[in-house]
Enzyme design. Structure first.
Site, PDB file in Angstrom:
ATOM      1  N   LYS A  41      64.372  39.062 -97.831  1.00  0.00           N
ATOM      2  CA  LYS A  41      64.524  38.896 -96.385  1.00  0.00           C
ATOM      3  C   LYS A  41      63.208  38.771 -95.618  1.00  0.00           C
ATOM      4  O   LYS A  41      63.224  38.420 -94.437  1.00  0.00           O
ATOM      5  CB  LYS A  41      65.311  40.095 -95.812  1.00  0.00           C
ATOM      6  N   TYR A  48      73.214  37.773 -97.983  1.00  0.00           N
ATOM      7  CA  TYR A  48      72.146  37.179 -98.785  1.00  0.00           C
ATOM      8  C   TYR A  48      71.732  35.812 -98.231  1.00  0.00           C
ATOM      9  O   TYR A  48      70.544  35.516 -98.113  1.00  0.00           O
ATOM     10  CB  TYR A  48      72.580  37.038-100.252  1.00  0.00           C
ATOM     11  N   HIS A  57      70.343  26.539-104.077  1.00  0.00           N
ATOM     12  CA  HIS A  57      71.105  27.442-104.933  1.00  0.00           C
ATOM     13  C   HIS A  57      72.417  27.814-104.253  1.00  0.00           C
ATOM     14  O   HIS A  57      72.409  28.316-103.136  1.00  0.00           O
ATOM     15  CB  HIS A  57      70.314  28.712-105.233  1.00  0.00           C
ATOM     16  N   TYR A 109      69.658  39.214-110.566  1.00  0.00           N
ATOM     17  CA  TYR A 109      69.261  40.573-110.181  1.00  0.00           C
ATOM     18  C   TYR A 109      69.975  41.525-111.140  1.00  0.00           C
ATOM     19  O   TYR A 109      71.207  41.555-111.177  1.00  0.00           O
ATOM     20  CB  TYR A 109      69.715  40.884-108.754  1.00  0.00           C
ATOM     21  N   PRO A 115      61.756  43.803-101.293  1.00  0.00           N
ATOM     22  CA  PRO A 115      62.021  42.396-101.616  1.00  0.00           C
ATOM     23  C   PRO A 115      63.381  42.151-102.285  1.00  0.00           C
ATOM     24  O   PRO A 115      63.764  41.015-102.501  1.00  0.00           O
ATOM     25  CB  PRO A 115      60.878  42.034-102.563  1.00  0.00           C
TER      26      PRO A 115
HETATM   27  C1  PHB Z   1      60.610  35.721-105.926  1.00  0.00           C
HETATM   28  O1  PHB Z   1      60.922  34.591-106.390  1.00  0.00           O
HETATM   29  O2  PHB Z   1      59.433  36.132-105.888  1.00  0.00           O
HETATM   30  C2  PHB Z   1      61.704  36.603-105.374  1.00  0.00           C
HETATM   31  C3  PHB Z   1      62.980  36.095-105.248  1.00  0.00           C
HETATM   32  C4  PHB Z   1      63.995  36.906-104.729  1.00  0.00           C
HETATM   33  C5  PHB Z   1      63.714  38.204-104.351  1.00  0.00           C
HETATM   34  C6  PHB Z   1      62.409  38.716-104.468  1.00  0.00           C
HETATM   35  C7  PHB Z   1      61.402  37.912-104.975  1.00  0.00           C
HETATM   36  O3  PHB Z   1      64.701  39.006-103.845  1.00  0.00           O
END
Ligand code: PHB
Ligand code: APR
Length: 396
Positions: free
Chosen positions: A303, A391, A79, A207, A299
């Site tokens: 990280k 990130y 990505h 997000y 989450p």
């Molecule tokens: C997930 O795919 O479970 C996931 C991806 C990014 C995040 C948290 C969880 O920041």
């Protein structure tokens, strides 16, 4: 307690057979450093955990260097950006254009599976369903582990103990309470997550901050999606039907994504709490903590696994220098080195959580600050570059 009926020894005893323990074991074994992994659960149980899978470049490089990157490179998704949204206004953070970088989307479960398979190939010694594990004499020169296995009490003498046993493990508790310093923030909400056999709503993650609460659109494969919505701490997963989940997700993500959303039955649905936590020091005598045993991040910044990877990298390098060069300096500085990176990831994860979630006590001024921060992000290359470099992962 019966005296151990079976005693053995190794150079590094690794408590915990999750990503931290397995990756450390793989790296040490490839350098000829003998190690034994002791895991409380069965392999099937460990591999049944549903966990995030956004891998920083440093983690990708480390897995490749450990000889476990083949399936990741075949099945993982590179990505080059990520979507952010606030109150239906979506925009993209372009990692490639801003900082010439990317992340790899590849489930943690698959990373763990690859690590177990690699350990099988090298014949690494792993014991599952270990019970009542005790860590002894880490403040001496010959620590040992005592545990029950198949009904027998066993003793494992070692040079060093790697505490890779997660937040609920026993390693951290081995550090004397008058030495251990703990820092914690528990968030007043949880994440309700759904796994569905449906195509992801977008090629990249989204997000989304919204007045109703945070939402995240993620994925495991091109036919397997992972979604989350922020829910009150008191919510129970039984309260949320699939339809209620999909309807709430649609309300919180940008309209054009909501229109594309393909829904389906949840094949996994659960609520997880969010916490920021750091234990200092990450080293006591001959005990070294890695991963969730020493720190937890919300989450929001993806990280958790990546911090485990950088801890493991630092400890592997330190043990390698000790055994190959007789140089203990890496072991002496391990905790400070690891914590320097941990705290920066804690800051980023906390800032992303604060930017995108609704907190019960927020005032009208606080909401204006959130909007201004998002406006600044949308309009500033410098701000987007700062988010991008955090990130994709700060350097080791
Ligand atoms: C997930 O795919 O479970 C996931 C991806 C990014 C995040 C948290 C969880 O920041
Ligand atoms: N004895 C042996 N094993 C134990 C004990 C114990 N007393 N206590 C816990 N364990 C095992 C757990 O069963 C688990 O398999 O230690 C392992 C710890 O693994 P994780 O909790 O996955 O922690 P870590 O390996 O550091 O990986 C961090 O996992 O939780 C996610 O978000 C986190 O992605 C991050 C990653």
């Amino acid at each position: 307690m019966n005296s151990p009926s079976i005693s053995q020894s190794t150079q590094v005893a690794i408590v915990g057979g999750g990503p931290s323990g397995l990756l450390l074991g793989q790296l040490l074994a490839r350098d000829g450093i003998d190690n034994v992994v002791l895991e409380r659960r069965s392999r099937e149980y460990v591999l049944g955990r549903i966990r995030a899978g956004v891998l920083e470049q440093g983690t990708v490089d480390l897995l490749r260097g450990a000889g476990v990157g083949e399936r990741m490179d075949t099945e993982g998704m590179v990505h080059e950006g990520v979507g952010l949204a606030s109150e239906n206004r979506g925009f993209r953070i372009d990692f490639r254009a801003l900082i010439d970088a990317s992340v790899m989307v590849y489930g943690q479960t698959e990373v763990t599976r690859d690590l177990y398979q690699a350990r099988d190939v090298i014949g690494g010694e792993t014991h599952h369903e270990v019970e009542n594990l005790r860590i002894l004499d880490v403040d001496g020169t010959r620590p040992s582990l005592e545990f029950e296995l198949d009904g027998k009490t066993r003793s494992l003498q070692c040079d060093f103990v790697a505490g890779c046993d997660g937040f609920h493990g026993v390693s951290r508790g081995t550090i004397p309470t008058d030495v251990l310093r703990e820092y914690e923030r528990v968030y007043p909400f949880g994440w309700l997550g759904v796994l569905s056999q449906t195509p992801p709503v977008d090629d990249e993650l989204i997000y989304a901050g919204h007045e109703r609460g945070f939402a995240l659109c993620s994925m495991r494969r091109s036919d397997l999606s992972r979604y989350y919505i922020q829910v009150p701490l008191e919510d129970r997963v039984e309260q949320w039907s699939d339809d209620a989940f999909w309807n709430e997700l649609r309300r919180r993500i940008p309209a054009e994504a909501a229109e594309r959303l393909v829904t389906g039955p949840s094949i996994e649905k659960s609520i997880a709490p969010l916490r920021s936590y750091v234990a200092e020091p990450m080293h006591w005598g001959r005990l070294f903590l890695c991963g969730d045993a020493a720190h937890i991040v919300p989450p929001t910044g993806a990280k958790g696994l990546n911090l485990a990877a950088s801890d493991v990298y630092y400890l592997w390098q330190a043990l390698r220098r000790h055994y190959h060069d007789g140089d203990a300096s890496g072991l002496e500085t391990y905790s400070d080195t690891a914590l320097a990176r941990v705290w920066k990831a804690e800051r980023f994860s906390w800032s992303m959580t604060r930017l995108l979630h609704r907190f019960p006590e927020q005032t009208a001024f606080d909401l204006r600050m959130m909007r201004a921060e998002m406006d600044y992000l949308m309009s500033s290359v410098a701000a987007q570059s700062a988010l991008a470099e955090n990130y994709v992962g700060l350097p080791y």
